[in-house]
Design a protein around this motif. Structure first.
Motif, PDB file in Angstrom:
ATOM      1  N   LEU A 283       0.729  -0.742  -0.095  1.00  0.00           N
ATOM      2  CA  LEU A 283       0.020   0.024   0.305  1.00  0.00           C
ATOM      3  C   LEU A 283       0.521   1.536   0.256  1.00  0.00           C
ATOM      4  O   LEU A 283       0.057   2.555  -0.040  1.00  0.00           O
ATOM      5  CB  LEU A 283      -0.830   0.275   0.989  1.00  0.00           C
ATOM      6  CG  LEU A 283      -1.751  -1.159   1.348  1.00  0.00           C
ATOM      7  CD1 LEU A 283      -2.810  -1.095   2.316  1.00  0.00           C
ATOM      8  CD2 LEU A 283      -3.257  -1.304   0.128  1.00  0.00           C
ATOM      9  N   ASP A 284       2.189   1.652   0.769  1.00  0.00           N
ATOM     10  CA  ASP A 284       3.473   2.110   0.411  1.00  0.00           C
ATOM     11  C   ASP A 284       3.422   2.649  -0.480  1.00  0.00           C
ATOM     12  O   ASP A 284       3.661   3.693  -1.612  1.00  0.00           O
ATOM     13  CB  ASP A 284       4.113   1.857   1.526  1.00  0.00           C
ATOM     14  CG  ASP A 284       3.885   2.064   3.152  1.00  0.00           C
ATOM     15  OD1 ASP A 284       2.823   2.730   3.336  1.00  0.00           O
ATOM     16  OD2 ASP A 284       4.455   0.886   3.407  1.00  0.00           O
ATOM     17  N   ALA A 290       0.640   4.980  -9.578  1.00  0.00           N
ATOM     18  CA  ALA A 290      -0.070   5.252  -9.813  1.00  0.00           C
ATOM     19  C   ALA A 290       0.567   6.686 -11.136  1.00  0.00           C
ATOM     20  O   ALA A 290       0.415   6.913 -12.044  1.00  0.00           O
ATOM     21  CB  ALA A 290      -0.753   6.662  -9.337  1.00  0.00           C
ATOM     22  N   ALA A 291       1.923   6.955 -10.288  1.00  0.00           N
ATOM     23  CA  ALA A 291       2.812   8.359 -11.096  1.00  0.00           C
ATOM     24  C   ALA A 291       3.402   7.681 -12.363  1.00  0.00           C
ATOM     25  O   ALA A 291       3.717   7.974 -12.866  1.00  0.00           O
ATOM     26  CB  ALA A 291       3.364   8.479 -10.054  1.00  0.00           C
ATOM     27  N   GLU A 305      -3.854  -8.361  -5.000  1.00  0.00           N
ATOM     28  CA  GLU A 305      -5.487  -7.726  -4.277  1.00  0.00           C
ATOM     29  C   GLU A 305      -5.220  -6.446  -3.429  1.00  0.00           C
ATOM     30  O   GLU A 305      -6.311  -5.358  -4.590  1.00  0.00           O
ATOM     31  CB  GLU A 305      -5.980  -9.150  -4.359  1.00  0.00           C
ATOM     32  CG  GLU A 305      -7.761  -8.860  -3.969  1.00  0.00           C
ATOM     33  CD  GLU A 305      -8.512  -9.868  -2.937  1.00  0.00           C
ATOM     34  OE1 GLU A 305      -9.712  -9.506  -3.529  1.00  0.00           O
ATOM     35  OE2 GLU A 305      -7.673 -10.935  -2.876  1.00  0.00           O
ATOM     36  N   LEU A 306      -4.552  -6.620  -2.311  1.00  0.00           N
ATOM     37  CA  LEU A 306      -4.453  -5.157  -1.967  1.00  0.00           C
ATOM     38  C   LEU A 306      -4.384  -3.937  -2.280  1.00  0.00           C
ATOM     39  O   LEU A 306      -4.571  -2.846  -2.042  1.00  0.00           O
ATOM     40  CB  LEU A 306      -4.109  -5.499  -0.642  1.00  0.00           C
ATOM     41  CG  LEU A 306      -4.954  -6.628   1.026  1.00  0.00           C
ATOM     42  CD1 LEU A 306      -4.155  -6.564   1.861  1.00  0.00           C
ATOM     43  CD2 LEU A 306      -6.642  -6.186   0.932  1.00  0.00           C
ATOM     44  N   THR A 307      -3.420  -4.351  -3.031  1.00  0.00           N
ATOM     45  CA  THR A 307      -2.441  -2.917  -3.578  1.00  0.00           C
ATOM     46  C   THR A 307      -3.732  -2.607  -5.023  1.00  0.00           C
ATOM     47  O   THR A 307      -3.803  -1.850  -5.186  1.00  0.00           O
ATOM     48  CB  THR A 307      -1.084  -2.865  -4.176  1.00  0.00           C
ATOM     49  OG1 THR A 307      -0.645  -4.114  -2.898  1.00  0.00           O
ATOM     50  CG2 THR A 307      -0.313  -2.181  -4.501  1.00  0.00           C
ATOM     51  N   VAL A 312      -6.513   0.975  -7.783  1.00  0.00           N
ATOM     52  CA  VAL A 312      -7.883   1.334  -8.659  1.00  0.00           C
ATOM     53  C   VAL A 312      -8.550   2.513  -8.080  1.00  0.00           C
ATOM     54  O   VAL A 312      -9.553   3.611  -8.714  1.00  0.00           O
ATOM     55  CB  VAL A 312      -8.682   0.349  -9.096  1.00  0.00           C
ATOM     56  CG1 VAL A 312      -9.959   0.213  -7.765  1.00  0.00           C
ATOM     57  CG2 VAL A 312      -9.491   0.703 -10.500  1.00  0.00           C
ATOM     58  N   THR A 313      -8.740   2.784  -7.151  1.00  0.00           N
ATOM     59  CA  THR A 313      -9.478   3.811  -6.388  1.00  0.00           C
ATOM     60  C   THR A 313      -8.832   5.552  -6.427  1.00  0.00           C
ATOM     61  O   THR A 313      -9.197   5.977  -7.699  1.00  0.00           O
ATOM     62  CB  THR A 313      -9.863   3.969  -5.161  1.00  0.00           C
ATOM     63  OG1 THR A 313     -10.386   2.522  -4.584  1.00  0.00           O
ATOM     64  CG2 THR A 313     -10.614   5.153  -4.191  1.00  0.00           C
ATOM     65  N   LEU A 314      -7.560   4.696  -6.820  1.00  0.00           N
ATOM     66  CA  LEU A 314      -6.603   6.069  -6.779  1.00  0.00           C
ATOM     67  C   LEU A 314      -7.323   7.073  -8.305  1.00  0.00           C
ATOM     68  O   LEU A 314      -7.249   8.043  -8.203  1.00  0.00           O
ATOM     69  CB  LEU A 314      -5.017   6.333  -6.501  1.00  0.00           C
ATOM     70  CG  LEU A 314      -4.141   7.400  -6.201  1.00  0.00           C
ATOM     71  CD1 LEU A 314      -4.721   8.341  -5.453  1.00  0.00           C
ATOM     72  CD2 LEU A 314      -2.595   7.087  -5.615  1.00  0.00           C
TER      73      LEU A 314
END
Length: 318
Positions: A283-284, A290-291, A305-307, A312-314
């Motif tokens: 998650l970090d 995204a960048a 999966e968690l990442t 996808v939300t971001l």
């Protein structure tokens, strides 16, 4: 729905799903147009006459993969499922195993394959149960770590894959960050390094890790950075790195004195590689992922999966 219509939908569904008839065979059996068969099969699902289930895998992961693809320029997304009882070590191992399987499934004979930094890239070694002779060339995309993290040396990764997949390997016997730009220039002009450059120009596949923010823990090469390097990167808004090359939240490469001392494949050269595979989880690292996706550098992304859920939300909000 009339009883005769429902019976027809049941009959078509039985022939198609249970008996394995093709739509053409059903057309001949029931004397119905083929386009009607296709429409009735969809209607059978809508009326819950037919319920299709995928056993042993959560289809939500496929949906998540497609969502990330739709929000980016990625050609392929591979998401590794997470389980409540998993340890962080097991999550890393599962991700590395999936990346190794992807390499095995895509590598062709006489390929040139590059590897950069990353714990998950190093974890790919030893994950393949069977061997194949590819006669490929394996090459590091970055220089090495400090002596304190020698176990994660890219040279070790390429050597082991050359042994396991039948091929040769080249090595970079210098650290990823040189003391001065002049020393890096001297290295690049050496005869030995010209072989590395030729291999970089001929890459078919490149596996890269994505580093998180400067506050992230667990990096195995950033101890090569000086206090001045860290201060400058912080001031310029570094959110992550790929191939030891830092970038900001907009996906802009942070050029300057640090990059001029960095021994790594240039990003503009990496863009020309037919398939660039990013392997990362945590998650970090969501902001750095995204960048880097803004850079349109990656073709394939392998994450857990968690990442993926956080990513996808971001991506959807930006």
């Amino acid at each position: 729905m009339k009883e005769d219509k429902r019976e027809l939908l049941v009959r078509i569904s039985y022939l198609y799903y249970i008996k394995g008839y093709t739509q053409q065979q059903i057309t001949q059996e029931l004397n119905i147009y083929r386009t009607t068969i296709s429409r009735f099969l969809k209607e059978a699902q809508q009326e819950q006459i037919v319920s299709i289930q995928i056993v042993g895998y959560d289809p939500k992961l496929f949906e998540l993969e497609l969502r990330i693809k739709a929000l980016t320029t990625l050609k392929k997304v591979v998401i590794v499922p997470n389980f409540p009882t998993e340890t962080e070590k097991q999550k890393d191992e599962n991700l590395s195993k999936k990346a190794a399987q992807y390499l095995k499934s895509t590598i062709k004979p006489h390929s040139t394959v590059g590897f950069a930094w990353g714990k998950n890239l190093a974890g790919m070694v030893g994950q393949l149960r069977s061997f194949k002779n590819t006669n490929s060339l394996f090459v590091p995309l970055v220089g090495g770590p400090s002596r304190f993290n020698a176990g994660y040396h890219p040279n070790s990764i390429v050597y082991n894959f050359a042994h396991q997949l039948g091929g040769q390997s080249l090595f970079i016997n210098e650290t990823a960050i040189q003391p001065t730009a002049y020393q890096r220039t001297q290295l690049y002009e050496s005869l030995a390094f010209k072989k590395i450059f030729r291999a970089w120009e001929q890459l078919d596949i490149a596996f890269v890790g994505i580093g998180g923010s400067l506050k992230s823990k667990g990096s195995h090469w950033r101890d090569l950075l000086t206090a001045k390097d860290i201060a400058e990167l912080t001031e310029r808004g570094a959110v992550g790195d790929c191939c030891c090359t830092f970038f900001d939240k907009n996906g802009e490469v942070l050029s300057g004195q640090l990059l001029n001392r960095t021994v790594s494949i240039p990003i503009q050269m990496l863009r020309k590689v037919p398939t660039v595979v990013g392997v990362a989880r945590s998650l970090d690292k969501v902001n750095s992922l995204a960048a880097i996706l803004k850079m349109n550098l990656l073709d394939v992304l392998i994450i857990d999966e968690l990442t993926a859920q956080k990513l996808v939300t971001l991506l959807a909000d930006r």
